[in-house]
Structures are given as structure tokens and as C-alpha cells.
Design an enzyme around this catalytic site. Structure first.
Site, PDB file in Angstrom:
ATOM      1  N   ASN A 145      -7.357  -0.925  -0.530  1.00  0.00           N
ATOM      2  CA  ASN A 145      -7.587  -2.542  -0.954  1.00  0.00           C
ATOM      3  C   ASN A 145      -7.593  -3.453   0.439  1.00  0.00           C
ATOM      4  O   ASN A 145      -8.151  -4.615   0.478  1.00  0.00           O
ATOM      5  CB  ASN A 145      -6.578  -3.010  -2.202  1.00  0.00           C
ATOM      6  CG  ASN A 145      -6.707  -4.582  -2.210  1.00  0.00           C
ATOM      7  OD1 ASN A 145      -7.689  -5.026  -2.692  1.00  0.00           O
ATOM      8  ND2 ASN A 145      -5.658  -5.403  -1.884  1.00  0.00           N
ATOM      9  N   ASP A 208      -7.218  -8.077   2.818  1.00  0.00           N
ATOM     10  CA  ASP A 208      -8.002  -7.344   2.023  1.00  0.00           C
ATOM     11  C   ASP A 208      -9.269  -6.918   2.736  1.00  0.00           C
ATOM     12  O   ASP A 208      -9.969  -7.752   3.319  1.00  0.00           O
ATOM     13  CB  ASP A 208      -8.523  -8.072   0.546  1.00  0.00           C
ATOM     14  CG  ASP A 208      -7.334  -8.042  -0.396  1.00  0.00           C
ATOM     15  OD1 ASP A 208      -6.187  -8.208   0.019  1.00  0.00           O
ATOM     16  OD2 ASP A 208      -7.589  -7.860  -1.429  1.00  0.00           O
ATOM     17  N   ASP A 238      -4.010   3.036  -4.310  1.00  0.00           N
ATOM     18  CA  ASP A 238      -3.217   2.002  -4.552  1.00  0.00           C
ATOM     19  C   ASP A 238      -3.871   0.608  -4.661  1.00  0.00           C
ATOM     20  O   ASP A 238      -4.915   0.416  -4.444  1.00  0.00           O
ATOM     21  CB  ASP A 238      -2.384   1.585  -3.155  1.00  0.00           C
ATOM     22  CG  ASP A 238      -1.573   0.614  -3.100  1.00  0.00           C
ATOM     23  OD1 ASP A 238      -0.544   0.847  -3.800  1.00  0.00           O
ATOM     24  OD2 ASP A 238      -1.720  -0.448  -2.504  1.00  0.00           O
ATOM     25  N   HIS A 242      -7.590  -4.449  -7.819  1.00  0.00           N
ATOM     26  CA  HIS A 242      -7.799  -5.562  -6.969  1.00  0.00           C
ATOM     27  C   HIS A 242      -8.859  -5.452  -5.808  1.00  0.00           C
ATOM     28  O   HIS A 242      -8.933  -6.237  -4.934  1.00  0.00           O
ATOM     29  CB  HIS A 242      -6.370  -6.072  -6.299  1.00  0.00           C
ATOM     30  CG  HIS A 242      -5.413  -6.238  -7.118  1.00  0.00           C
ATOM     31  ND1 HIS A 242      -5.364  -7.192  -8.242  1.00  0.00           N
ATOM     32  CD2 HIS A 242      -4.141  -5.501  -7.430  1.00  0.00           C
ATOM     33  CE1 HIS A 242      -4.139  -7.201  -8.835  1.00  0.00           C
ATOM     34  NE2 HIS A 242      -3.611  -6.180  -8.508  1.00  0.00           N
ATOM     35  N   GLU A 280      -3.642   3.434  -9.443  1.00  0.00           N
ATOM     36  CA  GLU A 280      -2.452   2.747  -9.611  1.00  0.00           C
ATOM     37  C   GLU A 280      -3.136   1.443 -10.244  1.00  0.00           C
ATOM     38  O   GLU A 280      -3.478   0.678  -9.590  1.00  0.00           O
ATOM     39  CB  GLU A 280      -1.643   2.338  -8.238  1.00  0.00           C
ATOM     40  CG  GLU A 280      -0.320   1.718  -8.860  1.00  0.00           C
ATOM     41  CD  GLU A 280      -0.022   0.424  -7.930  1.00  0.00           C
ATOM     42  OE1 GLU A 280       0.991  -0.203  -8.173  1.00  0.00           O
ATOM     43  OE2 GLU A 280      -0.899   0.127  -6.754  1.00  0.00           O
TER      44      GLU A 280
END
Ligand code: CA
Length: 541
Positions: A145, A208, A238, A242, A280
């Protein structure tokens, strides 16, 4: 997503032959099964999450390292099923091993190197070979991410609007778009010296990565191939909720995130069909289930945060209600319970023993509940000896050094450990290996039973209705073909009244604590007496 088609593979390293540990049946099943879930080697595994900095220090600098980890592998699994001095896990998840300016490593500055504080690449490769030799698979954390703000890509992107890596991150001219971080409303746009803004969901130090940029996406996915070529067995990915954001500022669960991961999975599977991706996605079971895609063509496993909440709450409150609700919810949400990765706690949460306020019996019944769950369980290092971690709410206190002994340095380091790890007497591996009633021995026995039982490791799960009993009594039937194992627990801190279940078969108790008489007659199983926080695994023949 064009960038992830196989034609984009040309710069990827050629696959090397598997390291010593790949088992013959995995190779055989690779050819025989569909690419979607080739091998499914993780189905029978119990994973162990390790923070390298806190596990074992080989050179006395107070920081855990690969050589320390390698030297302690025999305590996790010595590769010999006939010895019982090892815990018996057969998967390891390493928290980030890449170079990083932070102690935790979730802001990466080089996706193709190892953190020098943990050792050299050769040290890592030796660890991997030694793990494989013992039948332990290894997955590593991969932070797709965001990068560190110190990553050369981001430094270049910040240099000018025409920089090569400018499009690898997301910039906006003023004013601040004022998107809000989903979990706490925090700001996610960070001002640069030239009065622009860049997007970094977690904080300004973690910009990001713009995965819609083909070059950035290719850099990330080919870095994953780089690790697979070294023999790594997969990744814990991870923050997958997002990866992409909507123009309107919706920062979770975007369709583009799913599409990206499906394409990445397909691309990785062309060369590495057995590579495992674990998601996750810190959310409810229904939303987690979306990350499995179509029967595992996105992620093959995802952490079940609801499972952890239900298990720890049941043990803490002494009530079965959360377990009954969770089992029903999960059976509805997941088309196949095998896709979930249940766990009690991880590095982002207060340790289970701290949440249970040191209640040893509650820790035991929660351990049994975890190892009776469907899917692939994950165990956070130190949980098996009941470490509580530090008392503050700081993350470091959830990630304190492993307590190998009660000596100064905890048997973790001959020098000054990077963080203190004070624990109650007896909370160290050396004492618990000797003590026949230790939590460690219970974990070891539960892990072995699970691995020997197709029903426990890979069977379906059903919460059975109970007649009698009390508010703490819970029964979960695990079944694979004709093999059936019943897990019963009394989470309450008082003994339960006798109870019965509609269940035919001759019961054979495999492991129990506080269980009274078990009888079977006319298709009804009766349990007379189950003590406070008691539990049992009962095979039905
Ligand atoms: Ca060290």
C-alpha cells in the site's frame, strides 16, 4: 490490468529450483490440481508470527536477527515428528524484513533487500533453507500500500513534477482534499514544501504507492517474484483494504483493489502456483470474504478478525454467546471455512494474556478454541507461553522480546535487549518446556492433535445445539468425511450442569481439562460435569 499480464514478466528473475524443504507431494499436486488453489499446502498448517527484532539476538547488539532465529528453529519444529521438545508449528510469518527507518519495518525503503539490523541476504537464505529442511514454510510481510517517505522512489517523486517516479505516488494541488482516515478521521493529505499535497493514509512517513501506475505496480509485483525466486512460500499482504481509493475519498474496499490483487495473484501463480497470499483486511467476516475472490483466485487465506474477537471475548466474559454468533456468521459469510486464518491476537493488539488479565485458565480455553477452529490458525510469538507484553498502549509493548529464560536478557540477547520484557514468574520457554501443566505444553499437544486430524485441520464446522449446560457451554463439531471431532468448552468460571447433544457415535476423549463423565446412548451424547473453563476434544467413532 494490463501491467500484470505475463508479457510484463520479462524483467523478473528466473525461478530457482525449490529449496530443500518442498515436499514431494506438493510438487506432485502442483501438476494435478487447478491453479486456483494448487497444492493448498497451508490447509494442514499452524502458522507462527514472528517479529524478528524481538525473537532471538545472535550477536549481542540487543536486536533480534536471522541468525538468532535460525538457531532457535528447533524449538518451533525440529523436523522430527518423533520428538516432543518442539512446539510443532509448520508455518512462519515474518513481520517486515526489509530495510526501514522504523523499528517495526512497515515503511520500506528497499523491497528487494533485507534490513541490515537483521543480517545479510545470505543469513536470510540460510534461515529459509533451515526452515524448509524442518518442513516449515515461510511467508513474509509485504507492504504494497505504501512505501517509506525515505524510499528513493518517493524522494525522486518529491523532486519535481516531471520526475520519473512522480506518478508512482498521488499528489494534488492545494487545497487539501480533506479526505478523512476511515478509522479515526485523521488527515491523509500531507503538505509538501511547494504547497502541494501527497496522499499517505497511515501518516506522512508512509506515502501510498499509486498502484494504478503501471510502472509502480510492476515494481511491486516483480519484487514479490524476487522473493518467491528465493524460495519464500508466500506473503502476508498488509492493509489490502486500502490499496486503491475512490475520487470521492472512499478509502476502503474499492473494486480496483480486488482487481489488482486478482491480477497479481494470477501473475504470481504463472511461475509460482503454490505461492500463498494472506490478506490483512481488518474488518467484518462478510467484507473479509470478498478478498477470497472467486474461491481463492484473489487471496487463498485472510485473517479472521471476528474469530479473534469472539474467542478472546468468550474466554474473558465466560460466556459462549460470541462463539455461537461468530460460528453462524462465518458459516454464512464464507463459502468454505478453509479460507480463514483465525488468530487470538497479533502485533497490533494487546496480547491475549493481557486482555485476559493473567487468567491462566481463560488462556488455556482460548488456546483450545483457536486450535479447534477451521482454516489455518496463526499464533503470535510468545502467546504460547502467556506473555502479556508491556502495560502501556504503545505498540512496542505488544512486541517485546521473546522470553526464552528468566535470566537477564531473557535468553533473547547476551547484551541489552532493545526493549524490556518483564513478565510474571514462569513466563519463559525454559520453565514451560519442563512443566507438564504449562500453557506451552497445551499448545504443543493441541497443535499435534490438529495436525493428525483431517477433521480438525480441514473439516467443516458446525455449532451444535445443547440441551442443559449453562451460559458458558459451547460445542463445535468438526467433520471431514467420516472423521468427526467434537470440541466442547465451558467458558464460565463455574462448573456447568450436565448437558447433552444429539450426536451418534462412540466418544473417545483425545484431550481434556476439567471434563467429567462422557456417555453415549441412542444417538445422544451426554456430558456430566465440565469444570470451570474446562474443555475437551472428543473423537466420535
Ligand atoms: Ca543482533
Amino acid at each position: 490490468m494490463l501491467l500484470l499480464t505475463s508479457s510484463a514478466c520479462s524483467h523478473s528473475p528466473a525461478p530457482t529450483p525449490p529449496k530443500s524443504g518442498l515436499q514431494p507431494q506438493t510438487e506432485a499436486s502442483k501438476a494435478a490440481t487447478s491453479p486456483a488453489l494448487s497444492g493448498r499446502w497451508w490447509r494442514d498448517d499452524v502458522f507462527y508470527e514472528i517479529f524478528v527484532r524481538s525473537f532471538a539476538d545472535s550477536d549481542g547488539d540487543g536486536v533480534g536477527d536471522f541468525n538468532g532465529l535460525t538457531a532457535r528453529l528447533d524449538t518451533l519444529n525440529d523436523g522430527d515428528p518423533n520428538t516432543h521438545g518442539d512446539l510443532g508449528i509448520n508455518g512462519i510469518w515474518l513481520m517486515p524484513i526489509h530495510p526501514s527507518p522504523s523499528y517495526h519495518g512497515y515503511d520500506v525503503t528497499d523491497y528487494r533487500a533485507v534490513n541490515p539490523a537483521y543480517g545479510t541476504m545470505a543469513d536470510f537464505e540460510r534461515f529459509l533453507a533451515e526452515a524448509h529442511k524442518r518442513g516449515i514454510k515461510v511467508i513474509i510481510d509485504f507492504v504494497l500500500n505504501h512505501s517509506a517517505k525515505d524510499h528513493p522512489w518517493f524522494k525522486d517523486a518529491m523532486a519535481s513534477k516531471t520526475a520519473k517516479h512522480r506518478g508512482w505516488y498521488t499528489f494534488r494541488d492545494a487545497p487539501d482534499p480533506r479526505w478523512k482516515r476511515p478509522w479515526d478521521g485523521g488527515q491523509v493529505w500531507h503538505k509538501t514544501r511547494t504547497e502541494e499535497y501527497y496522499y499517505g493514509l497511515f501518516w506522512s512517513g508512509m506515502p501510498d504507492v499509486n498502484l494504478s501506475n503501471p510502472d509502480a505496480a510492476e515494481a511491486m509485483v516483480s519484487a514479490m517474484e524476487f522473493w518467491l525466486s528465493k524460495g519464500v512460500d508466500g506473503f502476508r499482504v498488509d492493509a489490502v483494504r486500502h490499496l486503491f481509493e475512490s475520487e470521492a475519498g472512499t478509502l476502503v474496499d474499492q473494486p480496483e483493489s480486488h482487481a489488482f490483487m486478482k491480477a497479481a495473484r494470477k501473475r504470481l501463480a504463472t511461475k509460482y502456483p503454490d505461492a500463498l497470499l494472506v490478506a490483512e483486511a481488518w474488518t467484518d467476516s462478510q467484507t473479509v470474504a470478498e478478498y477470497f475472490g472467486d474461491h481463492g483466485d484473489e487471496f487463498q487465506l485472510a485473517f479472521s478478525f471476528d474469530a479473534g474477537g469472539a474467542m478472546v471475548t468468550a474466554a474473558k466474559d465466560g460466556l459462549k454467546v460470541t462463539m455461537a454468533q461468530f460460528t453462524q456468521t462465518a458459516n454464512e459469510a464464507y463459502s468454505d471455512r478453509g479460507f480463514e486464518a483465525p488468530f487470538l491476537t497479533n502485533h497490533d493488539m494487546p496480547r491475549v494474556m493481557r486482555q485476559l488479565k493473567g487468567d491462566a485458565a481463560a488462556a488455556r480455553v482460548s488456546a483450545a478454541t483457536l486450535l479447534a477452529q477451521p482454516g489455518t490458525p496463526f499464533l503470535y510469538y510468545g502467546e504460547e507461553i502467556g506473555m502479556q507484553g508491556g502495560a502501556s498502549s504503545k505498540d512496542e509493548d505488544k512486541r517485546t522480546p521473546m522470553r526464552w529464560t528468566a535470566d537477564a536478557g531473557y535468553g533473547f540477547s547476551t547484551g541489552k535487549p532493545w526493549h524490556e520484557a518483564d513478565e510474571a514468574e514462569g513466563v519463559d520457554l525454559k520453565s514451560q518446556r519442563k512443566d507438564p501443566n504449562s500453557l506451552w505444553r497445551l499448545y504443543r499437544d493441541l497443535i499435534r492433535l490438529r495436525q493428525e486430524s483431517p477433521a480438525l485441520s480441514d473439516g467443516r464446522a458446525e455449532a451444535l445445539p445443547i440441551t442443559g449446560g449453562g451460559r458458558g457451554t459451547f460445542a463445535l463439531l468438526r467433520q471431514q468425511g467420516s472423521e468427526r471431532v467434537l470440541f466442547v468448552a465451558n467458558y464460565h468460571r463455574e462448573a456447568a450442569a450436565s448437558f447433552s447433544l444429539k450426536l451418534a457415535g462412540t466418544p473417545e476423549v483425545q484431550l481434556q481439562e476439567g471434563l467429567g463423565k462422557v456417555a453415549s446412548e441412542g444417538g445422544v451424547l451426554t456430558i456430566e460435569d465440565i469444570g470451570p473453563q474446562g474443555f475437551a476434544l472428543i473423537q466420535l467413532r
